[in-house]
Design an enzyme around this catalytic site. Structure first.
Site, short mmCIF file in Angstrom:
data_model
loop_
_atom_site.label_atom_id
_atom_site.label_comp_id
_atom_site.label_asym_id
_atom_site.label_seq_id
_atom_site.Cartn_x
_atom_site.Cartn_y
_atom_site.Cartn_z
N ILE A 63 5.62 -3.35 -7.50
CA ILE A 63 4.86 -2.13 -7.75
C ILE A 63 5.47 -1.01 -6.91
CG2 ILE A 63 2.59 -1.01 -7.61
CD1 ILE A 63 1.35 -3.83 -7.75
N ARG A 64 6.15 -0.09 -7.56
CA ARG A 64 6.88 0.98 -6.85
C ARG A 64 7.56 0.41 -5.60
NH1 ARG A 64 3.77 4.31 -4.66
NH2 ARG A 64 1.86 3.16 -5.01
N CYS B 141 6.14 -5.42 0.43
CA CYS B 141 6.31 -4.10 -0.17
C CYS B 141 6.22 -2.99 0.89
CB CYS B 141 5.32 -3.93 -1.32
SG CYS B 141 5.84 -2.65 -2.47
N HIS C 264 4.95 -8.55 -4.36
CA HIS C 264 3.59 -8.86 -3.90
C HIS C 264 3.17 -10.28 -4.28
CE1 HIS C 264 2.16 -4.68 -3.01
NE2 HIS C 264 3.12 -4.37 -3.86
N GLU D 193 0.79 -11.86 -3.18
CA GLU D 193 -0.68 -11.94 -3.17
C GLU D 193 -1.28 -11.50 -4.50
OE1 GLU D 193 1.09 -9.58 -1.99
OE2 GLU D 193 0.06 -7.65 -2.14
N ARG E 114 13.03 3.13 -0.38
CA ARG E 114 11.66 3.22 -0.91
C ARG E 114 11.69 3.55 -2.39
NH1 ARG E 114 7.96 7.40 1.88
NH2 ARG E 114 6.36 6.35 0.65
N GLY F 27 0.88 -1.17 0.00
CA GLY F 27 0.00 0.00 0.00
C GLY F 27 0.91 1.21 0.00
N GLU F 28 0.66 2.12 0.90
CA GLU F 28 1.50 3.31 1.02
C GLU F 28 2.04 3.33 2.46
OE1 GLU F 28 2.51 5.36 -1.38
OE2 GLU F 28 3.72 6.25 0.20
N SER F 29 3.34 3.12 2.59
CA SER F 29 3.90 2.92 3.93
C SER F 29 3.69 4.15 4.83
CB SER F 29 5.38 2.56 3.85
OG SER F 29 6.10 3.53 3.13
#
Ligand code: GLN
Length: 193
Positions: free
Chosen positions: A136-137, A80, A172, A174, A107, A48-50
């Site tokens: 993903i990023r 991630c 990821h 998942e 990051r 997600g967004e840490s």
């Protein structure tokens, strides 16, 4: 049966829950509160967004209870952004989150030129078959402490690590149909019980 938690404050929660629900003997549980945390034997910190998840962990007063459980031996796996949450150090940032794992992460390391990509790789300690890895990023691991085991590298960069009851992946699992990493994590939980 084993209750496996997925921290459900932000990010790819449902994807982990779906994969876990396909593994025999596993009950996936979304975790937002201390009461829900108490019921699980292992916890996944999703992508997600840490920065956002880190802030929500504080707002929901979940950071300290999670740290406490992990230090007492509960297996934890960060994917991630989850890996970033677990790191003791983040390159070029003063901000850290749970500070559980002796790793320094960068990051958005695969940043602008390669925002997302997927490759397959052999990770012998996890599976006999090749494993798809979706980035993903994604961060990579820049330094590790002496107790950290490297599970996977990609082009010379560390992308999966284990330290005692803690697992972290830059990618990821998942988001692919392959559940080898989830089974590996469930085994860590079963071995811990
Ligand atoms: N770039 C995100 C971060 O820094 C992580 C991206 C992800 O989890 N897919 O938190």
């Amino acid at each position: 049966m084993v209750n496996v938690g997925v921290l459900a404050l932000q990010g790819s929660v449902i994807e982990h829950v779906k994969i876990l629900s396909g593994i025999e003997g596993v009950i996936p549980c979304e975790v937002r509160t201390v009461e829900e945390l108490d019921k699980v034997s292992g916890l996944i910190l999703p992508g997600g967004e840490s920065t956002t998840i880190g802030k929500l962990l504080k707002d929901f007063e979940m950071a300290e209870p999670i740290k406490h459980r992990v230090k007492a031996g509960m297996p934890v796996w960060g994917t991630c952004a989850g890996m970033i949450l677990m790191a003791k150090k983040i390159v070029d940032e003063d901000n850290t989150h749970l500070e559980l794992m002796d790793i320094t992460v960068r990051r958005n390391a695969y940043g602008s030129q390669l925002d997302s990509f997927s490759v397959s790789s052999n990770i012998p300690s996890v599976s006999d078959d090749s494993i798809p890895m979706v980035f993903i990023r994604a961060p990579w691991v820049e330094c590790i402490g002496s107790d950290v085991e490297v599970l996977a590298e990609l082009d010379g960069r560390i992308v999966a690590v284990k330290e005692s009851n803690m697992l972290a992946t830059s990618f990821h699992p998942e988001l692919s149909a392959n559940n080898a990493f989830h089974k590996y994590f469930v085994k860590m939980i079963e071995n811990n019980r």
